[in-house]
Design a protein around this motif. Structure first.
Motif, PDB file in Angstrom:
ATOM      1  N   ILE A 118     -10.373   2.830  -0.969  1.00 27.58           N
ATOM      2  CA  ILE A 118      -9.084   3.511  -1.284  1.00 27.58           C
ATOM      3  C   ILE A 118      -8.068   2.736  -1.163  1.00 27.58           C
ATOM      4  N   GLY A 119      -7.758   2.364   0.075  1.00 21.67           N
ATOM      5  CA  GLY A 119      -6.569   1.782   0.475  1.00 21.67           C
ATOM      6  C   GLY A 119      -6.430   0.445  -0.335  1.00 21.67           C
ATOM      7  N   ARG A 120      -7.564  -0.315  -0.258  1.00 15.45           N
ATOM      8  CA  ARG A 120      -7.424  -1.803  -1.068  1.00 15.45           C
ATOM      9  C   ARG A 120      -7.345  -1.449  -2.359  1.00 15.45           C
ATOM     10  N   THR A 121      -8.046  -0.284  -3.196  1.00 15.88           N
ATOM     11  CA  THR A 121      -7.736  -0.495  -4.503  1.00 15.88           C
ATOM     12  C   THR A 121      -6.161  -0.066  -4.751  1.00 15.88           C
ATOM     13  N   LEU A 122      -5.485   0.847  -4.068  1.00 12.21           N
ATOM     14  CA  LEU A 122      -4.271   1.194  -4.363  1.00 12.21           C
ATOM     15  C   LEU A 122      -3.345   0.111  -4.109  1.00 12.21           C
ATOM     16  N   HIS A 123      -3.861  -0.613  -3.015  1.00  9.79           N
ATOM     17  CA  HIS A 123      -2.990  -1.963  -2.808  1.00  9.79           C
ATOM     18  C   HIS A 123      -3.033  -2.703  -3.842  1.00  9.79           C
ATOM     19  N   VAL A 124      -3.781  -3.284  -4.447  1.00  9.22           N
ATOM     20  CA  VAL A 124      -4.094  -3.909  -5.528  1.00  9.22           C
ATOM     21  C   VAL A 124      -3.108  -3.498  -6.739  1.00  9.22           C
ATOM     22  N   LEU A 125      -3.236  -2.251  -7.124  1.00  7.70           N
ATOM     23  CA  LEU A 125      -2.521  -1.785  -8.027  1.00  7.70           C
ATOM     24  C   LEU A 125      -0.985  -1.769  -7.848  1.00  7.70           C
ATOM     25  N   ASN A 126      -0.488  -1.567  -6.476  1.00  5.86           N
ATOM     26  CA  ASN A 126       0.786  -1.561  -6.014  1.00  5.86           C
ATOM     27  C   ASN A 126       1.258  -3.207  -6.184  1.00  5.86           C
ATOM     28  N   GLU A 127       0.407  -4.153  -6.022  1.00  5.68           N
ATOM     29  CA  GLU A 127       0.688  -5.424  -5.945  1.00  5.68           C
ATOM     30  C   GLU A 127       1.025  -5.749  -7.451  1.00  5.68           C
ATOM     31  N   LYS A 128       0.028  -5.218  -8.532  1.00  2.04           N
ATOM     32  CA  LYS A 128       0.143  -5.541  -9.813  1.00  2.04           C
ATOM     33  C   LYS A 128       1.601  -4.847 -10.421  1.00  2.04           C
TER      34      LYS A 128
END
Length: 211
Positions: free
Chosen positions: A163-173
């Motif tokens: 979950i943390g990795r997925t949302l981190h990627v979205l935040n970076e986008k």
């Protein structure tokens, strides 16, 4: 299923209090120095889930005195006074920065994924809880004691990481698109006076760049 602050939890999830899984430290009073080299993190620097903006500084001597109040990667800086609910996760870029009285540092234990917890703090139910439990007068504020009672839904660790990795990627986008938008807006603003002054002209047969 377990009923929790954020709703019914899936099988294998639990709920605990923030103080049970994190070390909470309120920021210290500090003496700023315009010539200092150590960055100071304040509420104004927590913007859009990131640590950014114009930073104040302290001297090396003051930084040494405040060693207990330095950030390391994975720490979460949370607003203590003012805009309750704003927070951001520290990265290697912020290691060694100190935080002032307007900040509470949340340092997750080894059983908690920092990105997961950072994202959890953005959950609408969590933001509502912070709003309801903050002291309202004269300026909204939350103490480490109150923040420590925040209910936290904990997924199994591998699920946390996912979950943390997925949302981190979205935040970076999101951050990348915001940078593009700012750059494009600056280009537009610089082009307007040039076009209207005749300094730059566009051939009649050229199509609009928007088409």
């Amino acid at each position: 299923m377990v009923s929790a602050l954020i709703g019914e939890l899936p099988a294998g999830w639990t709920e605990t209090n923030l103080a049970e899984i994190c070390e909470l430290t309120a920021g210290a009073a500090l003496q700023e120095s315009p010539d200092g080299r150590t960055t100071v993190i304040k509420p104004k620097n927590l913007v859009g889930g990131r640590i950014t903006g114009t930073f104040d500084h302290v001297s090396d001597e003051e930084s040494g005195r405040l060693a207990r109040y330095q950030l390391k990667p994975g720490d979460i800086a949370c607003v203590r006074t003012g805009a309750i609910g704003r927070h951001a996760s520290a990265t290697s870029e912020h290691e060694g920065s100190v935080f002032g009285t307007g900040i509470i540092r949340i340092r997750p234990s080894g059983d908690v994924d920092a990105r997961y917890l950072d994202s959890y703090l953005s959950h609408p139910a969590v933001l509502d809880w912070l709003e309801r439990n903050a002291v309202r007068s004269p300026i909204p504020n939350v103490s480490t004691g109150v923040l420590g009672t925040l209910p936290v839904a904990l997924a199994p660790f591998e699920v946390q990481r996912s979950i943390g990795r997925t949302l981190h990627v979205l935040n970076e986008k999101v951050a990348a698109h915001e940078r593009i938008a700012r750059t494009t807006a600056a280009l537009r603003d610089a082009t307007i006076p040039l076009l209207f002054s005749g300094t730059v002209t566009i051939a009649a047969e050229e199509e609009s760049p928007l088409r």
